[in-house]
Design a protein around this motif. Structure first.
Motif, mmCIF file in Angstrom:
data_model
loop_
_atom_site.group_PDB
_atom_site.id
_atom_site.type_symbol
_atom_site.label_atom_id
_atom_site.label_comp_id
_atom_site.label_asym_id
_atom_site.label_seq_id
_atom_site.Cartn_x
_atom_site.Cartn_y
_atom_site.Cartn_z
ATOM 1 N N GLN A 191 73.153 28.852 56.527
ATOM 2 C CA GLN A 191 72.978 27.941 55.399
ATOM 3 C C GLN A 191 72.031 26.796 55.738
ATOM 4 O O GLN A 191 71.189 26.410 54.921
ATOM 5 N N ALA A 192 72.139 26.275 56.947
ATOM 6 C CA ALA A 192 71.264 25.175 57.364
ATOM 7 C C ALA A 192 69.809 25.637 57.428
ATOM 8 O O ALA A 192 68.896 24.939 56.941
ATOM 9 N N PHE A 193 69.561 26.812 58.016
ATOM 10 C CA PHE A 193 68.195 27.327 58.108
ATOM 11 C C PHE A 193 67.646 27.640 56.715
ATOM 12 O O PHE A 193 66.440 27.489 56.478
ATOM 13 N N SER A 194 68.511 28.081 55.814
ATOM 14 C CA SER A 194 68.078 28.364 54.443
ATOM 15 C C SER A 194 67.616 27.092 53.755
ATOM 16 O O SER A 194 66.593 27.085 53.051
ATOM 17 N N ARG A 195 68.352 26.005 53.967
ATOM 18 C CA ARG A 195 67.941 24.724 53.371
ATOM 19 C C ARG A 195 66.595 24.279 53.952
ATOM 20 O O ARG A 195 65.724 23.800 53.216
ATOM 21 N N GLN A 196 66.433 24.457 55.234
ATOM 22 C CA GLN A 196 65.175 24.062 55.884
ATOM 23 C C GLN A 196 63.999 24.902 55.398
ATOM 24 O O GLN A 196 62.863 24.425 55.361
ATOM 25 N N SER A 197 64.271 26.150 55.030
ATOM 26 C CA SER A 197 63.208 27.076 54.615
ATOM 27 C C SER A 197 62.981 27.076 53.111
ATOM 28 O O SER A 197 62.133 27.828 52.618
ATOM 29 N N GLY A 198 63.752 26.264 52.386
ATOM 30 C CA GLY A 198 63.606 26.227 50.941
ATOM 31 C C GLY A 198 64.248 27.397 50.228
ATOM 32 O O GLY A 198 63.959 27.683 49.066
ATOM 33 N N GLY A 199 65.135 28.093 50.896
ATOM 34 C CA GLY A 199 65.829 29.235 50.317
ATOM 35 C C GLY A 199 66.251 30.205 51.401
ATOM 36 O O GLY A 199 65.783 30.130 52.548
ATOM 37 N N ALA A 200 67.129 31.146 51.035
ATOM 38 C CA ALA A 200 67.663 32.078 52.026
ATOM 39 C C ALA A 200 66.706 33.222 52.359
ATOM 40 O O ALA A 200 66.823 33.847 53.412
ATOM 41 N N GLY A 201 65.747 33.489 51.474
ATOM 42 C CA GLY A 201 64.862 34.633 51.661
ATOM 43 C C GLY A 201 64.216 34.707 53.033
ATOM 44 O O GLY A 201 64.296 35.757 53.707
ATOM 45 N N PRO A 202 63.564 33.640 53.506
ATOM 46 C CA PRO A 202 62.920 33.702 54.823
ATOM 47 C C PRO A 202 63.907 33.945 55.969
ATOM 48 O O PRO A 202 63.549 34.585 56.970
ATOM 49 N N VAL A 203 65.143 33.466 55.834
ATOM 50 C CA VAL A 203 66.136 33.659 56.896
ATOM 51 C C VAL A 203 66.609 35.111 56.904
ATOM 52 O O VAL A 203 66.818 35.704 57.972
ATOM 53 N N TYR A 204 66.760 35.695 55.716
ATOM 54 C CA TYR A 204 67.059 37.124 55.652
ATOM 55 C C TYR A 204 65.918 37.923 56.283
ATOM 56 O O TYR A 204 66.152 38.895 57.017
ATOM 57 N N THR A 205 64.685 37.515 56.013
ATOM 58 C CA THR A 205 63.533 38.239 56.540
ATOM 59 C C THR A 205 63.490 38.205 58.060
ATOM 60 O O THR A 205 63.356 39.248 58.716
ATOM 61 N N ARG A 206 63.627 37.010 58.639
ATOM 62 C CA ARG A 206 63.543 36.930 60.103
ATOM 63 C C ARG A 206 64.712 37.672 60.754
ATOM 64 O O ARG A 206 64.566 38.262 61.836
ATOM 65 N N SER A 207 65.870 37.665 60.089
ATOM 66 C CA SER A 207 67.027 38.393 60.621
ATOM 67 C C SER A 207 66.779 39.899 60.574
ATOM 68 O O SER A 207 67.058 40.624 61.538
ATOM 69 N N ALA A 208 66.241 40.373 59.451
ATOM 70 C CA ALA A 208 65.941 41.802 59.322
ATOM 71 C C ALA A 208 64.887 42.234 60.336
ATOM 72 O O ALA A 208 64.991 43.314 60.942
ATOM 73 N N CYS A 209 63.893 41.401 60.544
ATOM 74 C CA CYS A 209 62.841 41.730 61.523
ATOM 75 C C CYS A 209 63.406 41.797 62.934
ATOM 76 O O CYS A 209 63.018 42.680 63.727
ATOM 77 N N ALA A 210 64.314 40.883 63.256
ATOM 78 C CA ALA A 210 64.925 40.884 64.585
ATOM 79 C C ALA A 210 65.778 42.135 64.797
ATOM 80 O O ALA A 210 65.792 42.714 65.892
ATOM 81 N N VAL A 211 66.479 42.570 63.759
ATOM 82 C CA VAL A 211 67.266 43.804 63.872
ATOM 83 C C VAL A 211 66.330 44.998 64.035
ATOM 84 O O VAL A 211 66.595 45.900 64.833
ATOM 85 N N ASN A 212 65.240 44.997 63.296
ATOM 86 C CA ASN A 212 64.247 46.072 63.445
ATOM 87 C C ASN A 212 63.732 46.146 64.872
ATOM 88 O O ASN A 212 63.564 47.228 65.444
ATOM 89 N N ASP A 213 63.485 44.988 65.467
ATOM 90 C CA ASP A 213 63.024 44.958 66.857
ATOM 91 C C ASP A 213 64.083 45.549 67.779
ATOM 92 O O ASP A 213 63.766 46.295 68.723
ATOM 93 N N TRP A 214 65.341 45.195 67.545
ATOM 94 C CA TRP A 214 66.429 45.714 68.375
ATOM 95 C C TRP A 214 66.553 47.230 68.230
ATOM 96 O O TRP A 214 66.761 47.948 69.219
ATOM 97 N N LEU A 215 66.400 47.722 67.013
ATOM 98 C CA LEU A 215 66.538 49.156 66.765
ATOM 99 C C LEU A 215 65.425 49.950 67.453
ATOM 100 O O LEU A 215 65.653 51.073 67.916
ATOM 101 N N ALA A 216 64.235 49.373 67.510
ATOM 102 C CA ALA A 216 63.104 50.016 68.187
ATOM 103 C C ALA A 216 62.896 51.457 67.711
ATOM 104 O O ALA A 216 62.741 52.383 68.529
ATOM 105 N N GLY A 217 62.915 51.643 66.403
ATOM 106 C CA GLY A 217 62.656 52.960 65.835
ATOM 107 C C GLY A 217 63.887 53.808 65.591
ATOM 108 O O GLY A 217 63.794 54.867 64.962
#
Length: 234
Positions: A191-217
């Motif tokens: 919630q704090a990062f969402s407020r800093q980013s002006g919404g939750a969208g960017p925080v969902y994006t960085r989280s999804a990208c980090a999971v993608n990196d972990w999955l490595a295909g």
């Protein structure tokens, strides 16, 4: 969004309530109090475990049930099975939201309950997103402290990838824009990062990208399989 019960007594209580078919009350830490659900006020049971606001038109009820069914089928395809079938409390009007203390678009309480507000009731991706949280929660034994073993960024990231909901990194540039930014370990940080980013969208994006990196295909089910085997992620 998901709430993962933190303590052994809380999880024991939830388990007992589930067996009694009273999973509508979930006791979380005080910081989550604003998100506690009600007892399906003003709702009617459409079928076992599914409660929809009373008075909703037949066509809309059928559409809601269809979205739940589609989300369940998506879980079978993504994870190789439907490992959790939580209750659903679904509102279709702001008045119902207020009566049931639904202050978020939607919320998942472990494997026991999903609440869907009028803001999300017509969005198929939200049903998949929230049901993904329940599948991930089902991979953790009740004796484990869930919040530290499944950080918010991984939980929200995999739900975003599974559902292609708000924040899904459809373009490769989306991940580049969020790379290096902090990942939320818990709901408060999200919630704090969402407020800093002006919404939750960017925080969902960085989280999804980090999971993608972990999955490595690897497929998404690899994350749940790892959680079930090892007991924590990443």
């Amino acid at each position: 969004m998901a709430i993962v019960p933190k303590s052994r007594p809380v999880r024991a209580l939830l388990k007992a309530m589930a067996f009694a078919n009273l999973a509508a009350f979930v006791f979380i830490t005080p910081s989550h109090a604003q998100s506690l659900p009600g007892l399906a006020q003003g709702m009617s049971q459409e079928m076992r475990g599914i409660w929809i606001e009373t008075g909703v038109r037949e066509a809309e009820r059928k559409a809601i049930l269809g979205r739940i069914g589609a989300a369940q089928q998506a879980m079978r395809q993504i994870f190789g099975g439907l490992y959790a079938t939580p209750q659903w409390h679904i509102c279709a009007s702001p008045a119902c939201d207020q009566n049931n203390n639904m202050t978020s678009r939607a919320m998942t309480y472990g494997v026991f309950l999903i609440t869907m507000s009028s803001k999300a009731v017509a969005d198929p991706t939200t049903y998949v997103h929230e049901l993904t949280h329940a599948q991930m929660a089902s991979a953790m034994p009740l004796s484990l402290g869930g919040a530290s073993r499944l950080p918010a960024w991984f939980d929200e990231g995999i739900a975003t990838l599974a559902s292609k909901s708000v924040g899904y990194p459809a373009q490769s540039t989306a991940c580049a824009a969020e790379k290096g930014k902090p990942l939320p370990k818990n709901r408060e940080e999200f919630q704090a990062f969402s407020r800093q980013s002006g919404g939750a969208g960017p925080v969902y994006t960085r989280s999804a990208c980090a999971v993608n990196d972990w999955l490595a295909g690897r497929p998404l089910r690899a994350a749940r399989d790892h959680l079930a085997k090892v007991g924590q992620l990443p």
